[in-house]
Design a protein around this motif. Structure first.
Motif, PDB file in Angstrom:
ATOM      1  N   THR A   1      29.097  51.838  15.343  1.00  0.00           N
ATOM      2  CA  THR A   1      30.466  51.330  15.402  1.00  0.00           C
ATOM      3  C   THR A   1      31.232  51.920  16.585  1.00  0.00           C
ATOM      4  O   THR A   1      32.415  51.642  16.745  1.00  0.00           O
ATOM      5  N   GLN A   2      30.568  52.700  17.417  1.00  0.00           N
ATOM      6  CA  GLN A   2      31.284  53.381  18.490  1.00  0.00           C
ATOM      7  C   GLN A   2      31.436  52.551  19.759  1.00  0.00           C
ATOM      8  O   GLN A   2      32.088  52.967  20.691  1.00  0.00           O
ATOM      9  N   GLY A   3      30.784  51.386  19.810  1.00  0.00           N
ATOM     10  CA  GLY A   3      30.940  50.572  21.007  1.00  0.00           C
ATOM     11  C   GLY A   3      29.681  49.791  21.264  1.00  0.00           C
ATOM     12  O   GLY A   3      28.650  50.016  20.657  1.00  0.00           O
ATOM     13  N   THR A   4      29.731  48.843  22.220  1.00  0.00           N
ATOM     14  CA  THR A   4      28.586  48.013  22.526  1.00  0.00           C
ATOM     15  C   THR A   4      28.494  47.791  24.012  1.00  0.00           C
ATOM     16  O   THR A   4      29.448  47.916  24.757  1.00  0.00           O
ATOM     17  N   ASN A   5      27.295  47.398  24.454  1.00  0.00           N
ATOM     18  CA  ASN A   5      27.064  47.105  25.854  1.00  0.00           C
ATOM     19  C   ASN A   5      27.769  45.811  26.234  1.00  0.00           C
ATOM     20  O   ASN A   5      27.770  44.855  25.473  1.00  0.00           O
ATOM     21  N   THR A   6      28.360  45.763  27.424  1.00  0.00           N
ATOM     22  CA  THR A   6      29.113  44.582  27.843  1.00  0.00           C
ATOM     23  C   THR A   6      28.265  43.331  27.787  1.00  0.00           C
ATOM     24  O   THR A   6      28.745  42.259  27.415  1.00  0.00           O
ATOM     25  N   SER A   7      26.986  43.430  28.149  1.00  0.00           N
ATOM     26  CA  SER A   7      26.140  42.248  28.198  1.00  0.00           C
ATOM     27  C   SER A   7      25.937  41.621  26.836  1.00  0.00           C
ATOM     28  O   SER A   7      25.591  40.458  26.734  1.00  0.00           O
ATOM     29  N   MET A   8      26.134  42.360  25.743  1.00  0.00           N
ATOM     30  CA  MET A   8      25.931  41.809  24.417  1.00  0.00           C
ATOM     31  C   MET A   8      27.227  41.305  23.815  1.00  0.00           C
ATOM     32  O   MET A   8      27.232  40.726  22.746  1.00  0.00           O
TER      33      MET A   8
ATOM     34  N   ALA B   1      16.540  40.664  27.211  1.00  0.00           N
ATOM     35  CA  ALA B   1      15.841  41.868  27.677  1.00  0.00           C
ATOM     36  C   ALA B   1      15.319  42.762  26.562  1.00  0.00           C
ATOM     37  O   ALA B   1      14.359  43.510  26.771  1.00  0.00           O
ATOM     38  N   ASP B   2      15.925  42.723  25.377  1.00  0.00           N
ATOM     39  CA  ASP B   2      15.451  43.583  24.291  1.00  0.00           C
ATOM     40  C   ASP B   2      13.978  43.364  23.994  1.00  0.00           C
ATOM     41  O   ASP B   2      13.264  44.298  23.617  1.00  0.00           O
TER      42      ASP B   2
ATOM     43  N   ALA C   1       6.898  45.830  31.392  1.00  0.00           N
ATOM     44  CA  ALA C   1       7.906  45.490  30.394  1.00  0.00           C
ATOM     45  C   ALA C   1       9.081  46.458  30.457  1.00  0.00           C
ATOM     46  O   ALA C   1      10.253  46.046  30.391  1.00  0.00           O
ATOM     47  N   LEU C   2       8.792  47.743  30.592  1.00  0.00           N
ATOM     48  CA  LEU C   2       9.879  48.725  30.667  1.00  0.00           C
ATOM     49  C   LEU C   2      10.699  48.546  31.942  1.00  0.00           C
ATOM     50  O   LEU C   2      11.920  48.763  31.924  1.00  0.00           O
ATOM     51  N   ASP C   3      10.066  48.156  33.022  1.00  0.00           N
ATOM     52  CA  ASP C   3      10.834  47.895  34.246  1.00  0.00           C
ATOM     53  C   ASP C   3      11.858  46.794  34.017  1.00  0.00           C
ATOM     54  O   ASP C   3      13.013  46.901  34.463  1.00  0.00           O
ATOM     55  N   ARG C   4      11.455  45.739  33.303  1.00  0.00           N
ATOM     56  CA  ARG C   4      12.393  44.652  33.018  1.00  0.00           C
ATOM     57  C   ARG C   4      13.510  45.124  32.091  1.00  0.00           C
ATOM     58  O   ARG C   4      14.675  44.771  32.267  1.00  0.00           O
ATOM     59  N   TYR C   5      13.151  45.918  31.100  1.00  0.00           N
ATOM     60  CA  TYR C   5      14.150  46.438  30.169  1.00  0.00           C
ATOM     61  C   TYR C   5      15.141  47.346  30.890  1.00  0.00           C
ATOM     62  O   TYR C   5      16.357  47.237  30.692  1.00  0.00           O
ATOM     63  N   HIS C   6      14.649  48.225  31.734  1.00  0.00           N
ATOM     64  CA  HIS C   6      15.523  49.150  32.455  1.00  0.00           C
ATOM     65  C   HIS C   6      16.401  48.428  33.468  1.00  0.00           C
ATOM     66  O   HIS C   6      17.524  48.857  33.735  1.00  0.00           O
TER      67      HIS C   6
ATOM     68  N   ALA D   1      17.832  45.723  32.942  1.00  0.00           N
ATOM     69  CA  ALA D   1      18.957  45.171  32.171  1.00  0.00           C
ATOM     70  C   ALA D   1      19.871  46.252  31.622  1.00  0.00           C
ATOM     71  O   ALA D   1      21.100  46.114  31.665  1.00  0.00           O
ATOM     72  N   TYR D   2      19.305  47.339  31.092  1.00  0.00           N
ATOM     73  CA  TYR D   2      20.100  48.307  30.335  1.00  0.00           C
ATOM     74  C   TYR D   2      20.084  49.719  30.899  1.00  0.00           C
ATOM     75  O   TYR D   2      20.758  50.600  30.354  1.00  0.00           O
ATOM     76  N   GLY D   3      19.353  49.930  31.966  1.00  0.00           N
ATOM     77  CA  GLY D   3      19.262  51.280  32.503  1.00  0.00           C
ATOM     78  C   GLY D   3      18.288  52.124  31.690  1.00  0.00           C
ATOM     79  O   GLY D   3      17.705  51.673  30.700  1.00  0.00           O
ATOM     80  N   TYR D   4      18.126  53.360  32.112  1.00  0.00           N
ATOM     81  CA  TYR D   4      17.202  54.261  31.430  1.00  0.00           C
ATOM     82  C   TYR D   4      17.835  54.813  30.156  1.00  0.00           C
ATOM     83  O   TYR D   4      18.966  55.283  30.166  1.00  0.00           O
TER      84      TYR D   4
END
Length: 244
Positions: A19-26, A178-179, A200-205, A207-210
């Motif tokens: 409940t503390q916040g969400t990523n802008t992309s979502m 990306a998830d 796969a991790l390169d694509r994930y990162h 989108a969302y960073g490390y």
């Protein structure tokens, strides 16, 4: 110990939001985001979220419901309403609210993760197949998220082959969700398909960073594969984060 291990795995795979916040992309849904709200409504929303965190669900519901008529296409609002219902044990009401959020914004990863967590009971052997059926019958715009959820559920149930299959289905449905790449990486690591883990991790990162879990997954796979370039990459990321 087994109970704790299953809970931790489920949490890692399906409950990466709070409940503390969400990523802008979502959050974007027809232009409605927390940031786009007028200050008074933003304060009301945040108060509702805070009340959920404190377990004061009736007050939280009143605050959040006061915004529904003004912002009927604000998907995150329905996620938070659902979270309040879920924490009171009202599964059907929570699922309906998460479904509403997903129908508004099929890319709302927070809504999909909460929906998937409720559907994927770690002790129900039929849960992965149930989510797979939901994915197979989902409309086109929802197939990526639902296949991603099915992949995660298969992984919770220790079925990396099916997890990999449904991750591939999710990627095929929408390569920009990306998830799915994170679940693809977990499945590929279990199957020792290490090149698939790294790509796969390169694509994930991208989108969302490390993130800590994804970084240590990459490092673990790199060490098992004895891939010095990937080992060095992830060790640098860890060193940089430790230095901050």
């Amino acid at each position: 110990m087994r109970y704790l291990a299953v809970l931790l795995l489920s949490s890692t795979l399906l409950a990466c939001t709070t409940t503390q916040g969400t990523n802008t992309s979502m959050r974007a849904s027809n232009g409605v985001t927390v940031e786009s709200l007028p200050e008074a409504d933003k304060l009301t929303y945040q108060m509702g979220v805070d009340y959920i965190g404190r377990g004061e669900y009736q007050v939280a519901n009143e605050k959040l419901m006061s915004l529904v008529k003004k912002y009927p296409n604000f998907s995150e609002l329905y996620v938070m309403l659902g979270l309040g219902q879920e924490r009171q044990g009202k599964k059907s009401d929570a699922l309906a609210l998460y479904s509403k959020a997903i129908s508004i914004n099929p890319m709302d990863r927070m809504a999909i993760k909460h929906y998937a967590m409720l559907q994927c009971n770690a002790y129900d052997k039929a849960a992965p197949e149930n989510l797979a059926r939901i994915a197979e019958n989902a409309p086109t715009e929802l197939k990526a998220g639902m296949n991603s959820a099915a992949a995660a559920c298969y992984l919770v149930h220790k079925n990396a082959i099916k997890g990999n299959e449904y991750a591939d289905r999710g990627i095929a449905a929408n390569p920009n969700y990306a998830d799915t790449y994170y679940f693809k990486a977990i499945a590929a690591n279990e199957l020792r398909h290490f090149n698939d883990v790294f790509s796969a991790l390169d694509r994930y990162h991208d989108a969302y960073g490390y993130e800590p879990d994804s970084v240590y997954l990459g490092l673990n796979a790199a060490k098992k594969a004895r891939n010095q370039a990937e080992i060095s990459k992830y060790e640098r990321v860890i060193a940089m984060n430790q230095g901050q």
